[in-house]
Design a protein around this motif. Structure first.
Motif, PDB file in Angstrom:
ATOM      1  N   MET A   1       0.814  -1.189   0.000  1.00 52.58           N
ATOM      2  CA  MET A   1       0.000   0.000   0.000  1.00 52.58           C
ATOM      3  C   MET A   1       0.867   1.265   0.000  1.00 52.58           C
ATOM      4  O   MET A   1       0.586   2.195  -0.725  1.00 52.58           O
ATOM      5  N   ALA A   2       1.915   1.272   0.825  1.00 52.23           N
ATOM      6  CA  ALA A   2       2.800   2.444   0.860  1.00 52.23           C
ATOM      7  C   ALA A   2       3.500   2.622  -0.483  1.00 52.23           C
ATOM      8  O   ALA A   2       3.671   3.754  -0.949  1.00 52.23           O
ATOM      9  N   LEU A   3       3.875   1.520  -1.120  1.00 55.59           N
ATOM     10  CA  LEU A   3       4.536   1.608  -2.420  1.00 55.59           C
ATOM     11  C   LEU A   3       3.620   2.268  -3.445  1.00 55.59           C
ATOM     12  O   LEU A   3       4.071   3.128  -4.213  1.00 55.59           O
ATOM     13  N   GLU A   4       2.362   1.940  -3.452  1.00 55.29           N
ATOM     14  CA  GLU A   4       1.421   2.550  -4.389  1.00 55.29           C
ATOM     15  C   GLU A   4       1.261   4.044  -4.111  1.00 55.29           C
ATOM     16  O   GLU A   4       1.149   4.838  -5.035  1.00 55.29           O
ATOM     17  N   GLN A   5       1.261   4.421  -2.841  1.00 52.61           N
ATOM     18  CA  GLN A   5       1.184   5.831  -2.481  1.00 52.61           C
ATOM     19  C   GLN A   5       2.408   6.588  -2.992  1.00 52.61           C
ATOM     20  O   GLN A   5       2.294   7.690  -3.524  1.00 52.61           O
TER      21      GLN A   5
ATOM     22  N   ILE B   1       4.341   2.470  12.228  1.00 49.76           N
ATOM     23  CA  ILE B   1       2.995   2.487  12.824  1.00 49.76           C
ATOM     24  C   ILE B   1       2.408   3.891  12.922  1.00 49.76           C
ATOM     25  O   ILE B   1       1.207   4.026  13.130  1.00 49.76           O
ATOM     26  N   ASP B   2       3.235   4.918  12.736  1.00 53.16           N
ATOM     27  CA  ASP B   2       2.702   6.283  12.727  1.00 53.16           C
ATOM     28  C   ASP B   2       1.691   6.483  11.599  1.00 53.16           C
ATOM     29  O   ASP B   2       0.887   7.404  11.648  1.00 53.16           O
ATOM     30  N   TYR B   3       1.764   5.633  10.585  1.00 52.47           N
ATOM     31  CA  TYR B   3       0.882   5.763   9.423  1.00 52.47           C
ATOM     32  C   TYR B   3      -0.176   4.656   9.372  1.00 52.47           C
ATOM     33  O   TYR B   3      -0.737   4.386   8.322  1.00 52.47           O
ATOM     34  N   TYR B   4      -0.454   4.055  10.510  1.00 48.69           N
ATOM     35  CA  TYR B   4      -1.462   3.000  10.581  1.00 48.69           C
ATOM     36  C   TYR B   4      -2.723   3.541  11.249  1.00 48.69           C
ATOM     37  O   TYR B   4      -2.658   4.416  12.114  1.00 48.69           O
ATOM     38  N   ASN B   5      -3.854   2.988  10.868  1.00 49.61           N
ATOM     39  CA  ASN B   5      -5.113   3.345  11.519  1.00 49.61           C
ATOM     40  C   ASN B   5      -5.381   2.371  12.669  1.00 49.61           C
ATOM     41  O   ASN B   5      -4.544   1.511  12.980  1.00 49.61           O
ATOM     42  N   ASP B   6      -6.534   2.487  13.287  1.00 52.48           N
ATOM     43  CA  ASP B   6      -6.884   1.643  14.435  1.00 52.48           C
ATOM     44  C   ASP B   6      -7.018   0.168  14.071  1.00 52.48           C
ATOM     45  O   ASP B   6      -6.944  -0.702  14.939  1.00 52.48           O
ATOM     46  N   ASP B   7      -7.221  -0.121  12.779  1.00 50.65           N
ATOM     47  CA  ASP B   7      -7.334  -1.510  12.313  1.00 50.65           C
ATOM     48  C   ASP B   7      -5.980  -2.095  11.929  1.00 50.65           C
ATOM     49  O   ASP B   7      -5.916  -3.158  11.314  1.00 50.65           O
ATOM     50  N   ASN B   8      -4.898  -1.390  12.287  1.00 51.10           N
ATOM     51  CA  ASN B   8      -3.534  -1.813  11.956  1.00 51.10           C
ATOM     52  C   ASN B   8      -3.296  -1.965  10.462  1.00 51.10           C
ATOM     53  O   ASN B   8      -2.641  -2.896  10.015  1.00 51.10           O
ATOM     54  N   LYS B   9      -3.839  -1.028   9.698  1.00 49.85           N
ATOM     55  CA  LYS B   9      -3.622  -0.984   8.249  1.00 49.85           C
ATOM     56  C   LYS B   9      -3.045   0.369   7.881  1.00 49.85           C
ATOM     57  O   LYS B   9      -3.310   1.372   8.550  1.00 49.85           O
ATOM     58  N   PHE B  10      -2.276   0.379   6.805  1.00 50.39           N
ATOM     59  CA  PHE B  10      -1.696   1.625   6.335  1.00 50.39           C
ATOM     60  C   PHE B  10      -2.807   2.621   6.043  1.00 50.39           C
ATOM     61  O   PHE B  10      -3.780   2.296   5.363  1.00 50.39           O
TER      62      PHE B  10
ATOM     63  N   GLU C   1      -3.835   6.091   4.364  1.00 56.39           N
ATOM     64  CA  GLU C   1      -3.447   7.106   3.391  1.00 56.39           C
ATOM     65  C   GLU C   1      -3.602   8.520   3.939  1.00 56.39           C
ATOM     66  O   GLU C   1      -2.778   9.394   3.659  1.00 56.39           O
ATOM     67  N   SER C   2      -4.622   8.756   4.730  1.00 62.24           N
ATOM     68  CA  SER C   2      -4.843  10.109   5.245  1.00 62.24           C
ATOM     69  C   SER C   2      -3.767  10.510   6.254  1.00 62.24           C
ATOM     70  O   SER C   2      -3.338  11.661   6.279  1.00 62.24           O
ATOM     71  N   LYS C   3      -3.299   9.593   7.082  1.00 58.05           N
ATOM     72  CA  LYS C   3      -2.218   9.913   8.021  1.00 58.05           C
ATOM     73  C   LYS C   3      -0.924  10.192   7.256  1.00 58.05           C
ATOM     74  O   LYS C   3      -0.155  11.086   7.607  1.00 58.05           O
ATOM     75  N   PHE C   4      -0.709   9.428   6.204  1.00 56.76           N
ATOM     76  CA  PHE C   4       0.462   9.614   5.353  1.00 56.76           C
ATOM     77  C   PHE C   4       0.404  10.985   4.681  1.00 56.76           C
ATOM     78  O   PHE C   4       1.373  11.747   4.712  1.00 56.76           O
ATOM     79  N   SER C   5      -0.739  11.336   4.126  1.00 56.61           N
ATOM     80  CA  SER C   5      -0.919  12.639   3.466  1.00 56.61           C
ATOM     81  C   SER C   5      -0.776  13.790   4.453  1.00 56.61           C
ATOM     82  O   SER C   5      -0.190  14.829   4.136  1.00 56.61           O
ATOM     83  N   GLU C   6      -1.294  13.610   5.642  1.00 55.35           N
ATOM     84  CA  GLU C   6      -1.185  14.637   6.682  1.00 55.35           C
ATOM     85  C   GLU C   6       0.282  14.879   7.049  1.00 55.35           C
ATOM     86  O   GLU C   6       0.711  16.022   7.230  1.00 55.35           O
TER      87      GLU C   6
END
Length: 181
Positions: free
Chosen positions: A1-5, A157-166, A168-173
């Motif tokens: 997922m991070a690679l696609e971003q 993990i700074d870019y993970y949500n509560d479901d332990n998935k990457f 995108e919004s945290k990454f963009s922020e």
């Protein structure tokens, strides 16, 4: 997922990603991205200070900071070549000697003394040719490619949500928190 971003970033945001990468490495405060025009071959700058990273500095040394500086190349299918590595090496040399192509110093707040340590990074969203990679290694330029970026951000993990998935919004922020020099 991070690679696609990473692949989907526009060049401006890729430069911010590179600054975010050196922030991950331990820069003090937020690193900066340089302006696009007249940047003298430098795309991002970060400072690591002794007061914040005392384990990286000798207690007997008078060195109080070092810089993480580099070039960003956002390519989709073009490998970085030795020419680009040489350009970055020349840019760092000219930065240290203040040999700018402009009338005024584009980095007046950047104080680099003759022997201030600079760690040089070349970060690409694609890969390096074998010769470019060898030139980086032989000249102490750190080559970072898309896979290392994807692992760094995809496993952070700074870019993970509560479901332990990457997330995108945290990454963009995080990208939007990076400022221009």
């Amino acid at each position: 997922m991070a690679l696609e971003q990473i692949k989907g970033l526009i060049p401006d945001d890729f430069e911010k990603l590179c600054a975010l990468y050196i922030k991950f490495l331990g820069t003090t405060g937020n690193p900066s991205v340089t302006k696009h025009s007249h940047d003298q071959g430098i795309d991002f700058i970060g400072i690591v200070e002794k007061k914040n990273n005392s384990r990286l500095f000798s207690s007997k040394s008078n060195i109080n900071k070092f810089y993480l500086i580099g070039q960003a190349k956002h390519y989709n299918d073009e490998k970085v070549t030795t020419n680009e590595i040489r350009e970055l090496a020349g840019s760092i040399y000219l930065l240290k000697t203040q040999g700018f192509a402009l009338k005024n110093n584009p980095y007046p707040n950047l104080i680099i003394k003759s022997f201030t340590p600079i760690y040089v990074y070349f970060i690409t969203s694609f890969y390096f040719s074998e010769h470019a990679k060898r030139l980086c290694l032989n000249s102490d330029i750190v080559p970072i490619d898309r896979m290392l970026l994807a692992f760094t951000f995809g496993l952070n993990i700074d870019y993970y949500n509560d479901d332990n998935k990457f997330c995108e919004s945290k990454f963009s922020e995080a990208l939007s928190s990076i400022n221009y020099f």
